[in-house]
Design a protein around this motif. Sequence first.
Motif, PDB file in Angstrom:
ATOM      1  N   GLN A   1       9.966 -40.944  96.298  1.00 42.64           N
ATOM      2  CA  GLN A   1       8.884 -41.572  97.042  1.00 42.64           C
ATOM      3  C   GLN A   1       7.533 -41.352  96.379  1.00 42.64           C
ATOM      4  OE1 GLN A   1       9.294 -40.336 101.145  1.00 42.64           O
ATOM      5  NE2 GLN A   1      11.493 -40.751 101.148  1.00 42.64           N
ATOM      6  N   SER A   2       7.365 -40.214  95.705  1.00 38.69           N
ATOM      7  CA  SER A   2       6.142 -39.931  94.955  1.00 38.69           C
ATOM      8  C   SER A   2       6.381 -38.717  94.075  1.00 38.69           C
ATOM      9  CB  SER A   2       4.961 -39.660  95.902  1.00 38.69           C
ATOM     10  OG  SER A   2       5.207 -38.532  96.697  1.00 38.69           O
ATOM     11  N   GLY A   3       5.644 -38.637  92.973  1.00 40.98           N
ATOM     12  CA  GLY A   3       5.704 -37.465  92.109  1.00 40.98           C
ATOM     13  C   GLY A   3       6.646 -37.615  90.933  1.00 40.98           C
ATOM     14  N   ARG A   4       7.286 -36.490  90.576  1.00 44.20           N
ATOM     15  CA  ARG A   4       8.080 -36.452  89.347  1.00 44.20           C
ATOM     16  C   ARG A   4       9.270 -35.517  89.521  1.00 44.20           C
ATOM     17  NH1 ARG A   4       5.342 -35.411  83.430  1.00 44.20           N
ATOM     18  NH2 ARG A   4       7.054 -36.218  82.160  1.00 44.20           N
ATOM     19  N   VAL A   5      10.400 -35.902  88.951  1.00 49.36           N
ATOM     20  CA  VAL A   5      11.598 -35.071  89.035  1.00 49.36           C
ATOM     21  C   VAL A   5      12.309 -35.033  87.693  1.00 49.36           C
ATOM     22  CG1 VAL A   5      11.997 -35.494  91.488  1.00 49.36           C
ATOM     23  CG2 VAL A   5      13.043 -37.010  89.793  1.00 49.36           C
ATOM     24  N   SER A   6      12.997 -33.919  87.464  1.00 46.39           N
ATOM     25  CA  SER A   6      13.944 -33.805  86.357  1.00 46.39           C
ATOM     26  C   SER A   6      15.326 -33.752  86.975  1.00 46.39           C
ATOM     27  CB  SER A   6      13.673 -32.537  85.545  1.00 46.39           C
ATOM     28  OG  SER A   6      14.691 -32.342  84.580  1.00 46.39           O
TER      29      SER A   6
ATOM     30  N   TRP B   1       6.206 -29.653  81.385  1.00 46.57           N
ATOM     31  CA  TRP B   1       5.864 -29.307  82.764  1.00 46.57           C
ATOM     32  C   TRP B   1       6.934 -28.431  83.414  1.00 46.57           C
ATOM     33  CZ3 TRP B   1       8.954 -30.745  86.927  1.00 46.57           C
ATOM     34  CH2 TRP B   1       9.906 -31.747  86.701  1.00 46.57           C
ATOM     35  N   GLN B   2       8.184 -28.532  82.930  1.00 45.58           N
ATOM     36  CA  GLN B   2       9.270 -27.759  83.528  1.00 45.58           C
ATOM     37  C   GLN B   2       9.143 -26.264  83.256  1.00 45.58           C
ATOM     38  OE1 GLN B   2      13.162 -29.481  82.685  1.00 45.58           O
ATOM     39  NE2 GLN B   2      12.245 -31.500  82.512  1.00 45.58           N
ATOM     40  N   SER B   3       8.347 -25.881  82.272  1.00 47.70           N
ATOM     41  CA  SER B   3       8.116 -24.465  81.976  1.00 47.70           C
ATOM     42  C   SER B   3       6.673 -24.062  82.279  1.00 47.70           C
ATOM     43  CB  SER B   3       8.460 -24.154  80.513  1.00 47.70           C
ATOM     44  OG  SER B   3       7.709 -24.962  79.637  1.00 47.70           O
ATOM     45  N   GLY B   4       6.020 -24.838  83.152  1.00 50.38           N
ATOM     46  CA  GLY B   4       4.680 -24.475  83.580  1.00 50.38           C
ATOM     47  C   GLY B   4       3.590 -24.773  82.585  1.00 50.38           C
TER      48      GLY B   4
ATOM     49  N   THR C   1       7.363 -16.107  80.998  1.00 51.15           N
ATOM     50  CA  THR C   1       8.131 -15.510  82.081  1.00 51.15           C
ATOM     51  C   THR C   1       7.448 -15.868  83.379  1.00 51.15           C
ATOM     52  OG1 THR C   1       6.836 -13.475  81.970  1.00 51.15           O
ATOM     53  CG2 THR C   1       8.857 -13.549  80.677  1.00 51.15           C
ATOM     54  N   GLY C   2       8.183 -15.816  84.465  1.00 53.88           N
ATOM     55  CA  GLY C   2       7.587 -16.155  85.748  1.00 53.88           C
ATOM     56  C   GLY C   2       7.295 -17.629  85.839  1.00 53.88           C
ATOM     57  N   GLY C   3       6.147 -17.998  86.435  1.00 52.81           N
ATOM     58  CA  GLY C   3       5.763 -19.384  86.518  1.00 52.81           C
ATOM     59  C   GLY C   3       5.805 -19.892  87.943  1.00 52.81           C
ATOM     60  N   LEU C   4       5.597 -21.212  88.093  1.00 54.20           N
ATOM     61  CA  LEU C   4       5.541 -21.815  89.404  1.00 54.20           C
ATOM     62  C   LEU C   4       6.913 -22.123  89.959  1.00 54.20           C
ATOM     63  CD1 LEU C   4       2.633 -24.346  88.775  1.00 54.20           C
ATOM     64  CD2 LEU C   4       2.500 -22.100  89.824  1.00 54.20           C
TER      65      LEU C   4
ATOM     66  N   GLY D   1       0.606 -28.124  93.255  1.00 53.80           N
ATOM     67  CA  GLY D   1       0.741 -26.883  92.503  1.00 53.80           C
ATOM     68  C   GLY D   1       2.079 -26.199  92.654  1.00 53.80           C
ATOM     69  N   GLU D   2       2.991 -26.783  93.411  1.00 58.24           N
ATOM     70  CA  GLU D   2       4.294 -26.169  93.654  1.00 58.24           C
ATOM     71  C   GLU D   2       5.379 -26.893  92.869  1.00 58.24           C
ATOM     72  OE1 GLU D   2       7.146 -25.011  97.494  1.00 58.24           O
ATOM     73  OE2 GLU D   2       5.657 -26.622  97.665  1.00 58.24           O
ATOM     74  N   GLN D   3       6.360 -26.150  92.385  1.00 58.31           N
ATOM     75  CA  GLN D   3       7.545 -26.705  91.742  1.00 58.31           C
ATOM     76  C   GLN D   3       8.777 -26.036  92.342  1.00 58.31           C
ATOM     77  OE1 GLN D   3       6.696 -25.811  87.612  1.00 58.31           O
ATOM     78  NE2 GLN D   3       5.967 -27.888  87.234  1.00 58.31           N
TER      79      GLN D   3
END
Length: 306
Positions: free
Chosen positions: A143-148, A230-233, A88-91, A108-110
């Motif tokens: 441009q950088s990072g990761r996406v779903s 990663w999508q669930s922290g 429950t909760g998460g970023l 550290g942010e999503q």
Amino acid sequence: MLRGKPDTVDRQAANWLARLHADTRSAQDEAGFRAWLAADATHARAFDRASAIWDAVGGLRADPPRPHVARGMSRRAVMAGGVGLMLTGGLSLGWQQARAGVFETGVGEQRRFILDDGTRIMLDTDTRVRFRARDSERRLSLQSGRVSLDIARDPRPFVIDAGSRSAVAQAARLDVRRDQDQVAFTALQGSARVDAPVRPVLLAAGQRIAMAQGREDRLDRPELDDLTAWQSGRLAFRDETLAQATAEMNRYADRPLLVSDPQAASLRLSGVYRIGDPDAFARSLALLLPVDVSSEKDAIRISAAR
């Protein structure tokens, strides 16, 4: 300083714990686990230790919001079928309506957005994207990072640019990651057409293509539950080196985990860990691996046990 114990049985127990928590858990996994338990009396004790560590990792940090791992996980609970992971909760924040433009996250942010065309997008840590919808196409630049991406059904093609590489899809679910010149497209559902030096590659559901300058493209079928954890922290590791695991964990934290010697870096581990909490990760390492852990103000240092 925390001292770990060089016990390969503990590593086996951690691997079984990860397999039994996976959404893909099967009857074969359960039969294999029972056979492993019966093979040696030390296995049951090792699994109880791994379960206790799992509980501890879920509850070490008190500053909310954070994921919470259900307590009471034990060998007996597993045998009774009570091994579902509960978070429950998460970023992550709830879905937010967004207009075309630039979207980004800090370390550290999503964040989750619904784009103008109805596409749902989740940004991982330290990610920046730009989206524009026109009459002829929809275009997202990573441009950088990761996406779903959960791409909305639309007559217009959805183009994803990731540096020098790109892909085109219609209605599909994709995971896209870009680390400088390294890019990976994974089709979670549906398909995508990925540009390639010779001819485009049709990426089917369950396939991933990894690309980097100066290296031949690599096509494989990863464990999707691990890839999307990663999508669930969480981050899921299966027999990965400590160097690889700490590099992933460091993407989510300002205070890095530093592996100080090659012997420690080459150690392997399996398990599922909460992102954004390097201290909890380091404590579990000290129990599962032959390492010393030193927690300092600016970093957490890990070295082979002396």
